[in-house]
Scaffold this motif. Structure first.
Motif, short mmCIF file in Angstrom:
data_model
loop_
_atom_site.label_atom_id
_atom_site.label_comp_id
_atom_site.label_asym_id
_atom_site.label_seq_id
_atom_site.Cartn_x
_atom_site.Cartn_y
_atom_site.Cartn_z
N GLY B 79 21.90 53.53 -1.41
CA GLY B 79 20.59 52.89 -1.22
C GLY B 79 20.14 52.16 -2.16
N THR B 80 20.38 52.46 -3.60
CA THR B 80 20.20 51.66 -4.71
C THR B 80 21.01 50.42 -4.56
OG1 THR B 80 19.77 53.56 -5.94
CG2 THR B 80 19.73 51.62 -7.04
N MET B 81 22.04 50.53 -4.47
CA MET B 81 23.06 49.19 -4.09
C MET B 81 22.34 48.26 -3.13
SD MET B 81 26.72 50.80 -4.21
CE MET B 81 27.76 49.67 -4.20
N ALA B 82 21.99 48.75 -2.24
CA ALA B 82 21.54 48.07 -0.97
C ALA B 82 20.20 47.38 -1.17
CB ALA B 82 21.40 48.92 0.42
N GLY B 83 19.21 48.27 -1.80
CA GLY B 83 17.87 47.72 -2.38
C GLY B 83 17.97 46.69 -3.39
N TYR B 84 19.04 46.84 -4.42
CA TYR B 84 19.23 45.74 -5.06
C TYR B 84 19.78 44.44 -4.74
CZ TYR B 84 20.45 44.11 -9.78
OH TYR B 84 20.63 43.05 -11.14
N VAL B 85 20.49 44.63 -3.68
CA VAL B 85 20.87 43.42 -3.06
C VAL B 85 19.73 42.83 -2.31
CG1 VAL B 85 22.24 42.58 -0.91
CG2 VAL B 85 23.41 44.17 -2.46
N LEU B 86 19.02 43.38 -1.69
CA LEU B 86 18.00 42.96 -0.75
C LEU B 86 16.89 42.21 -1.74
CD1 LEU B 86 17.04 45.92 1.74
CD2 LEU B 86 18.11 43.32 2.19
N SER B 87 16.77 42.84 -3.03
CA SER B 87 15.62 42.00 -3.51
C SER B 87 16.05 41.18 -4.84
CB SER B 87 14.52 42.85 -4.16
OG SER B 87 15.41 43.68 -5.14
N ARG B 88 17.36 41.40 -5.18
CA ARG B 88 17.98 40.52 -6.53
C ARG B 88 19.04 39.54 -6.15
NH1 ARG B 88 13.70 41.78 -8.53
NH2 ARG B 88 13.36 42.72 -10.49
N VAL B 153 14.82 50.96 0.78
CA VAL B 153 13.43 50.67 1.19
C VAL B 153 12.61 50.82 -0.39
CG1 VAL B 153 11.27 50.80 2.22
CG2 VAL B 153 13.41 50.47 3.58
N ILE B 154 12.67 52.16 -0.63
CA ILE B 154 11.66 52.47 -1.94
C ILE B 154 12.33 51.50 -3.24
CG2 ILE B 154 11.42 54.29 -3.39
CD1 ILE B 154 11.64 56.08 -1.27
N VAL B 155 13.46 51.51 -3.56
CA VAL B 155 14.09 50.92 -4.51
C VAL B 155 13.70 49.35 -4.27
CG1 VAL B 155 15.97 49.87 -5.68
CG2 VAL B 155 15.98 52.25 -5.13
N ARG B 158 9.99 48.62 -5.24
CA ARG B 158 9.93 48.71 -6.68
C ARG B 158 10.30 47.44 -7.28
NH1 ARG B 158 7.37 51.06 -11.13
NH2 ARG B 158 8.94 50.42 -12.87
N LEU B 159 11.50 47.00 -6.73
CA LEU B 159 12.14 45.81 -7.54
C LEU B 159 11.47 44.44 -7.25
CD1 LEU B 159 15.99 46.26 -6.85
CD2 LEU B 159 14.81 46.04 -9.25
N SER B 160 10.78 44.57 -6.03
CA SER B 160 9.95 43.26 -5.55
C SER B 160 8.57 43.32 -6.44
CB SER B 160 9.92 43.15 -4.29
OG SER B 160 9.38 44.11 -3.62
N ALA B 190 13.98 53.42 -12.37
CA ALA B 190 14.26 54.91 -12.29
C ALA B 190 13.40 55.77 -11.55
CB ALA B 190 14.31 55.62 -13.86
N PRO B 191 11.89 55.57 -11.79
CA PRO B 191 11.04 56.31 -11.02
C PRO B 191 11.35 56.14 -9.47
CG PRO B 191 9.80 55.15 -12.71
CD PRO B 191 11.20 54.54 -12.82
N ALA B 192 11.57 54.76 -9.13
CA ALA B 192 11.83 54.85 -7.69
C ALA B 192 12.99 55.44 -7.35
CB ALA B 192 11.99 53.18 -7.11
N ILE B 193 13.95 55.44 -8.02
CA ILE B 193 15.26 56.34 -7.79
C ILE B 193 15.11 57.74 -7.44
CG2 ILE B 193 17.63 56.88 -8.63
CD1 ILE B 193 17.96 54.20 -9.58
N ILE B 194 14.14 58.20 -8.56
CA ILE B 194 13.49 59.60 -8.43
C ILE B 194 13.15 60.21 -7.22
CG2 ILE B 194 12.74 61.50 -9.49
CD1 ILE B 194 13.05 60.04 -12.18
#
Lengths: 318, 271
Positions: B79-88, B153-155, B158-160, B190-194
């Motif tokens: 999920g973090t990989m996917a969230g990172y792709v979506l926003s960065r 979605v959460i990550v 947070r990234l955006s 990290a907070p989003a990942i937790i």
């Protein structure tokens, strides 16, 4: 999904970070980060639908697994037979039971979404208007049930609504009724269950919409002589519309395919499509029929929701 | 002004009562000595004793905790990989498809996800012999599949919200993309990942429908055991179990609140 190398990865409007990622020649890393989650979902989320579609076109058989295969290889005649059984779909449309179940799911989900909105609005309003310290406390009070087991929250209502349960005892003791009411195993209990379990999904988006609202608008309206009710309906409600829409979508989507709530709180005549699919699979062991129910549900109920959601996403992005 | 808020406050308070009354009743009745759920037989811890002697429930609880722990951990990585792709990752071909692809599990009714995964596992077993039979492994795969969407979605959100200056500074100073991610971005999100991990853990621990489809014989998770017990009516042991789970969650949420308040105070001091 098309994966391409070279400048197709980044067009001019990408952020600086995106360009950096591209320029640093670690395209394999970038490729992997996109590919791994995509592949996982491809294998375990999208291919399964093709399998469901395939099985919906087969017939039940007393075998392991309990369905016939579509392709049959006739060795003597050297024929490859493709047998597609549309009977399941025809049956879905012939027997009004299934149509009723789809319609009744939509009805139950819409009515309970509306009541969730009615219950959630005052809560969200109260939280948005309270002091920051009490606000955090009230918000956690709304979120706390969401972290506890969904199944147990539905179960709590079984003890509450049954014939000799607390609600009936209370109503009897204050003399409102003289016979215990049958509330458990009715549609009424299903409505209560949905409103109860999905309330946080409605309160949170409403709260975030109401919290952004400019209070001076209400003061201005009051100065100009608007009655509180008028400014409520002409200012507060319109300002909350994005939250209302988001909340309704968040409640309606899971409610329409709900299984646990009708199974525990509903009666035998409470028709919901999630429960029909479950019974078709677990009780009748008719895998092809269950697959056909799922495919129709996907096309009629889920795809429209996805398209609407994607449309909203695009609007927000613009 | 005042009169209207009185009306809204009363309805809001009734809403809170609606939210908590069934749970409070459940907690109180878990201490009831009598087996009849409506007859009050005095305070007792009897049902807690029964609960801990019930091996079926204890085994199912341990299995569910194990599944939830593994599923949440794998879901957080994907999920973090996917969230990172979506926003960065800026814009790339197929980004719209990728984003729809990632969030599709969020709108899928559980019965469909469960049925389709089961049919996939059965078909794969026939074709390539894997997975041989169904059980813990197939439940974990199913849970990862729907939990990673929530983490993404959460990550992503947070990234955006986060501005890119720290990451840009790191890359101006010559950080490689991998060290940029692990030394700068990861600590920041990290907070989003937790929260993504905790949400996935809870969702996995709570899932009845999907696990019922994809589990095999002898692999009943806790929700499956609870469901088969309460389908026939109210059970005092389940009341005791529910009370324990509500207590754990309440402690967790209160601890998180204090933590947040402390952080808010620290931040306030910095300003």
């Amino acid at each position: 999904m098309s994966i391409q190398t070279g400048s197709a990865w980044v067009d001019g409007s990408g952020s600086r970070l995106a360009k950096y990622n591209f320029l640093s020649k670690v395209n394999w890393g970038r490729f992997g980060v996109i590919a791994v989650p995509s592949l996982w979902l491809g294998i375990f989320f999208f291919i399964p639908f093709l399998v469901v579609f395939k099985i919906s076109l087969s017939e039940t058989a007393i075998a392991v697994p309990p369905y016939t295969s579509l392709l049959e290889w006739d060795l003597e005649e050297a024929y490859l037979n493709l047998k597609l059984n549309l009977g399941n779909y025809l049956y879905l449309f012939e027997d009004t039971f299934y149509l009723d179940a789809y319609l009744s799911s939509i009805k139950i989900a819409s009515v309970s979404t509306f009541f969730t909105l009615l219950v959630a609005f005052p809560i969200a309003y109260l939280i948005a208007r309270s002091k920051p310290t009490t606000r955090a406390l009230l918000l956690s009070l709304v979120i706390l049930p969401f972290w506890t087991s969904f199944l147990l929250r539905v179960y709590a209502w079984m003890g509450f609504l049954k014939k000799n349960g607390l609600v009936n005892e209370f109503l009897l003791s204050i003399g409102v009724i003289d016979q215990p009411l049958t509330m458990l195993q009715t549609d009424f209990a299903v409505y209560i269950g949905i409103v109860y379990t999905y309330l946080p999904f409605m309160v949170l988006p409403l709260y975030s919409a109401l919290e952004k609202m400019d209070m001076t608008l209400l003061e201005a309206a009051e100065d100009l002589g608007a009655k509180p009710a008028t400014s409520f309906f002409l200012i507060t409600i319109p300002m909350a519309i994005p939250g209302i829409i988001a909340g309704c979508v968040l409640v309606f989507i899971p409610a329409v395919g709900e299984f646990v709530i009708p199974a525990l709180l509903g009666g035998s005549d409470t028709l919901m499509i999630g429960r029909v699919l479950w019974d078709e699979f677990f009780l009748n062991r008719d895998w092809p029929m269950a697959s056909a129910v799922a495919i129709v549900m996907l096309v009629v109920l889920v795809l429209p929701i996805m398209l609407i959601r994607n449309g909203q996403g695009k609007e927000e992005a613009v | 002004m005042k009169r209207r808020s009185l009306f809204l406050n009363t309805t809001a308070i009734m809403g809170f009562i609606f939210l908590y009354a069934p749970m409070i009743a459940l907690i109180v009745y878990s201490f009831n000595k009598s087996k009849l759920v409506t007859v009050w037989g005095g305070w007792s811890l009897k049902w807690y004793g029964e609960l801990f002697r019930n091996e079926q429930i204890i085994d199912a609880a341990l299995l569910s905790l194990k599944i939830a722990f593994i599923s949440a951990s794998v879901a957080v990585i994907l999920g973090t990989m996917a969230g990172y792709v979506l926003s960065r990752f800026g814009k790339f071909r197929g980004k719209m498809i990728f984003s729809g692809w990632i969030t599709a599990p969020l709108v899928m009714p559980e019965v469909i996800t469960g049925l389709s995964l089961l049919l996939l596992f059965v078909a794969m077993e026939g074709l390539i012999g894997w997975p041989s039979g169904r059980g813990t492994g197939t439940i974990i795969i199913a849970h990862v599949t729907f939990c990673m969407a929530y983490v993404a979605v959460i990550v992503q959100s947070r990234l955006s919200q986060m501005d890119e200056t720290l990451e840009e500074a790191a890359m101006d100073l010559g950080a490689k993309p991998s060290s940029l991610f692990f030394l700068v971005t990861l600590p920041l999100i990290a907070p989003a990942i937790i929260s993504g991990w905790l949400l996935s853990f809870t969702l996995s621990l709570d899932d009845l429908v999907i696990a019922s489809f994809v589990s095999g014989p002898g692999n009943s998770t806790l929700p499956m055991v609870i469901f088969s017990k309460v389908r026939l009516g109210v059970s005092p042991e389940v009341n005791a179990l529910a009370t324990i789970m509500i207590a754990i969650v309440a402690i967790g949420v209160i601890a998180a609140m204090f933590q947040m308040r402390r952080q808010a105070k620290l931040l306030g001091r910095q300003d």
